[in-house]
Every structure is written in C-alpha cells, then in structure tokens.
Design a protein around this motif. Structure first.
Motif: not given
Length: 79
Positions: A22, A27-29, A41-43, A51, A54, A58
C-alpha cells in the motif's frame, strides 16, 4: 485534492506485506494496523472517480480480504 479514509482487512500474517504494498503505491498510506489484520489507510486523489478507482485497486491487491471507504472528503480547489 480528495482524501479518503479506508478500512482494509487482511489475514494477520500478511500485515507487513500489505503495508509495504500500500505504501509503495504513492497515493495511499497505512496509518494504523491491528494485530487482527485490520488497518487504516488514506487515499489521495484528484477526483471522485479516481478515488473509487484507487479503492478498487486496493481491493485487488493480493491477500486483501476487504477494503471499504469509511470517510471521503472533497478538497477545495483554488482558482
């Protein structure tokens, strides 16, 4: 920019592998993990469509059981 919060689930044995995958997306964390295999997780995305695309990406990662959007915020644009 739009920011989304996602609750992702995997088997506990795969937490480290999925966290690396990830975070490598750019673009994700991953911000938080639990020993049960759940993670927050944030996108980041430029549009609602991106969005959703994405989030789908994931969900398609190997060993991910589920990924569900928990929060979605549309960022303000500047002129």
């Amino acid at each position: 920019m739009n920011v989304s919060g996602v609750l992702l689930a995997c088997q506990p044995a795969h937490i480290a592998q999925i966290t690396r995958a990830v975070n490598a997306l750019g673009w994700a964390e991953v911000h938080f993990t639990e020993a049960t295999g759940r993670m927050v997780v944030t996108i980041e995305a430029d549009s609602t469509r991106q969005s959703m695309d994405r989030l789908t990406e994931l969900k398609a990662l190997p060993r991910v059981i589920s990924a569900e959007m928990a929060e979605y915020r549309i960022g303000e644009t500047t002129p």
